[in-house]
Design a protein around this motif. Structure first.
Motif, PDB file in Angstrom:
ATOM      1  N   ILE A  18       0.870  -1.177   0.000  1.00  0.00           N
ATOM      2  CA  ILE A  18       0.000   0.000   0.000  1.00  0.00           C
ATOM      3  C   ILE A  18       0.903   1.221   0.000  1.00  0.00           C
ATOM      4  O   ILE A  18       1.801   1.343   0.853  1.00  0.00           O
ATOM      5  CB  ILE A  18      -0.921   0.024   1.235  1.00  0.00           C
ATOM      6  N   GLN A  19       0.682   2.113  -0.953  1.00  0.00           N
ATOM      7  CA  GLN A  19       1.419   3.370  -0.988  1.00  0.00           C
ATOM      8  C   GLN A  19       0.662   4.404  -0.158  1.00  0.00           C
ATOM      9  O   GLN A  19      -0.567   4.493  -0.246  1.00  0.00           O
ATOM     10  CB  GLN A  19       1.567   3.863  -2.428  1.00  0.00           C
ATOM     11  N   ILE A  20       1.419   5.156   0.638  1.00  0.00           N
ATOM     12  CA  ILE A  20       0.827   6.163   1.522  1.00  0.00           C
ATOM     13  C   ILE A  20       1.631   7.455   1.433  1.00  0.00           C
ATOM     14  O   ILE A  20       2.792   7.437   1.012  1.00  0.00           O
ATOM     15  CB  ILE A  20       0.755   5.660   2.979  1.00  0.00           C
ATOM     16  N   GLY A  21       1.030   8.560   1.849  1.00  0.00           N
ATOM     17  CA  GLY A  21       1.675   9.866   1.753  1.00  0.00           C
ATOM     18  C   GLY A  21       2.281  10.366   3.039  1.00  0.00           C
ATOM     19  O   GLY A  21       2.561  11.562   3.165  1.00  0.00           O
ATOM     20  N   VAL A  22       2.487   9.489   4.014  1.00  0.00           N
ATOM     21  CA  VAL A  22       3.096   9.870   5.294  1.00  0.00           C
ATOM     22  C   VAL A  22       4.147   8.838   5.675  1.00  0.00           C
ATOM     23  O   VAL A  22       4.143   7.716   5.173  1.00  0.00           O
ATOM     24  CB  VAL A  22       2.039   9.975   6.425  1.00  0.00           C
ATOM     25  N   LYS A  23       5.027   9.225   6.594  1.00  0.00           N
ATOM     26  CA  LYS A  23       6.069   8.296   7.051  1.00  0.00           C
ATOM     27  C   LYS A  23       5.849   7.837   8.492  1.00  0.00           C
ATOM     28  O   LYS A  23       6.550   6.958   8.969  1.00  0.00           O
ATOM     29  CB  LYS A  23       7.442   8.938   6.913  1.00  0.00           C
ATOM     30  N   GLU A  24       4.878   8.427   9.181  1.00  0.00           N
ATOM     31  CA  GLU A  24       4.514   8.016  10.537  1.00  0.00           C
ATOM     32  C   GLU A  24       3.024   7.721  10.532  1.00  0.00           C
ATOM     33  O   GLU A  24       2.219   8.579  10.153  1.00  0.00           O
ATOM     34  CB  GLU A  24       4.826   9.106  11.555  1.00  0.00           C
ATOM     35  N   PHE A  25       2.642   6.519  10.966  1.00  0.00           N
ATOM     36  CA  PHE A  25       1.245   6.101  10.852  1.00  0.00           C
ATOM     37  C   PHE A  25       0.988   4.904  11.759  1.00  0.00           C
ATOM     38  O   PHE A  25       1.904   4.361  12.364  1.00  0.00           O
ATOM     39  CB  PHE A  25       0.927   5.736   9.393  1.00  0.00           C
ATOM     40  N   MET A  26      -0.284   4.510  11.808  1.00  0.00           N
ATOM     41  CA  MET A  26      -0.689   3.318  12.536  1.00  0.00           C
ATOM     42  C   MET A  26      -1.213   2.302  11.534  1.00  0.00           C
ATOM     43  O   MET A  26      -1.946   2.648  10.621  1.00  0.00           O
ATOM     44  CB  MET A  26      -1.806   3.641  13.535  1.00  0.00           C
ATOM     45  N   CYS A  27      -0.841   1.044  11.730  1.00  0.00           N
ATOM     46  CA  CYS A  27      -1.415  -0.052  10.942  1.00  0.00           C
ATOM     47  C   CYS A  27      -2.410  -0.774  11.842  1.00  0.00           C
ATOM     48  O   CYS A  27      -2.106  -1.100  12.993  1.00  0.00           O
ATOM     49  CB  CYS A  27      -0.336  -1.016  10.466  1.00  0.00           C
ATOM     50  N   THR A  28      -3.607  -1.028  11.300  1.00  0.00           N
ATOM     51  CA  THR A  28      -4.651  -1.704  12.074  1.00  0.00           C
ATOM     52  C   THR A  28      -4.911  -3.122  11.578  1.00  0.00           C
ATOM     53  O   THR A  28      -5.734  -3.823  12.141  1.00  0.00           O
ATOM     54  CB  THR A  28      -5.971  -0.918  12.013  1.00  0.00           C
ATOM     55  N   GLY A  29      -4.242  -3.521  10.508  1.00  0.00           N
ATOM     56  CA  GLY A  29      -4.516  -4.833   9.916  1.00  0.00           C
ATOM     57  C   GLY A  29      -5.710  -4.722   8.996  1.00  0.00           C
ATOM     58  O   GLY A  29      -5.628  -4.122   7.938  1.00  0.00           O
ATOM     59  N   ALA A  30      -6.833  -5.258   9.407  1.00  0.00           N
ATOM     60  CA  ALA A  30      -8.083  -5.188   8.646  1.00  0.00           C
ATOM     61  C   ALA A  30      -9.150  -4.562   9.537  1.00  0.00           C
ATOM     62  O   ALA A  30      -8.874  -4.174  10.671  1.00  0.00           O
ATOM     63  CB  ALA A  30      -8.503  -6.582   8.187  1.00  0.00           C
ATOM     64  N   SER A  31     -10.351  -4.482   9.030  1.00  0.00           N
ATOM     65  CA  SER A  31     -11.457  -3.933   9.818  1.00  0.00           C
ATOM     66  C   SER A  31     -11.822  -4.871  10.963  1.00  0.00           C
ATOM     67  O   SER A  31     -11.645  -6.088  10.872  1.00  0.00           O
ATOM     68  CB  SER A  31     -12.691  -3.727   8.930  1.00  0.00           C
ATOM     69  N   VAL A  32     -12.360  -4.307  12.032  1.00  0.00           N
ATOM     70  CA  VAL A  32     -12.856  -5.082  13.172  1.00  0.00           C
ATOM     71  C   VAL A  32     -13.893  -6.073  12.661  1.00  0.00           C
ATOM     72  O   VAL A  32     -14.706  -5.724  11.815  1.00  0.00           O
ATOM     73  CB  VAL A  32     -13.469  -4.113  14.209  1.00  0.00           C
ATOM     74  N   PRO A  33     -13.903  -7.304  13.039  1.00  0.00           N
ATOM     75  CA  PRO A  33     -13.127  -7.923  14.106  1.00  0.00           C
ATOM     76  C   PRO A  33     -11.847  -8.595  13.627  1.00  0.00           C
ATOM     77  O   PRO A  33     -11.255  -9.387  14.353  1.00  0.00           O
ATOM     78  CB  PRO A  33     -14.094  -8.971  14.652  1.00  0.00           C
ATOM     79  N   PHE A  34     -11.393  -8.291  12.434  1.00  0.00           N
ATOM     80  CA  PHE A  34     -10.215  -8.950  11.871  1.00  0.00           C
ATOM     81  C   PHE A  34      -8.949  -8.109  11.994  1.00  0.00           C
ATOM     82  O   PHE A  34      -7.956  -8.387  11.343  1.00  0.00           O
ATOM     83  CB  PHE A  34     -10.473  -9.307  10.397  1.00  0.00           C
TER      84      PHE A  34
END
Length: 81
Positions: A18-34
């Motif tokens: 996944i390409q993103i426009g920031v260098k500091e972020f949070m990864c959540t995996g997938a949507s709840v409950p996964f």
């Protein structure tokens, strides 16, 4: 609930990268409950990092804004209870 200032990203599509426009972020995996524990990732001087939980490769793309991803739709939004 207050919003979060650090962008959060998810990978419901099971994308390898996944390409993103920031260098500091949070990864959540997938949507709840996964989801997995929401972890802070800092790329520092690097242009890519792999999430240690879900193995998603995040690549910095300076042409993207903080709320954009490529592929689209990978921004995590807090759902009201």
């Amino acid at each position: 609930m207050a919003g979060h200032s650090i962008p959060h990203f998810q990978n419901d599509g099971g994308y390898r990268m996944i390409q993103i426009g920031v260098k500091e972020f949070m990864c959540t995996g997938a949507s709840v409950p996964f989801d997995h524990p929401h972890i802070f990732i800092d790329m520092g001087d690097d242009v890519e990092k792999v999430c240690s939980y879900c193995s998603t490769l995040y690549r910095y793309n300076p042409s993207l804004k903080s709320e954009q991803t490529d592929p689209p739709g990978c921004v995590f939004h807090v759902q009201a209870a």
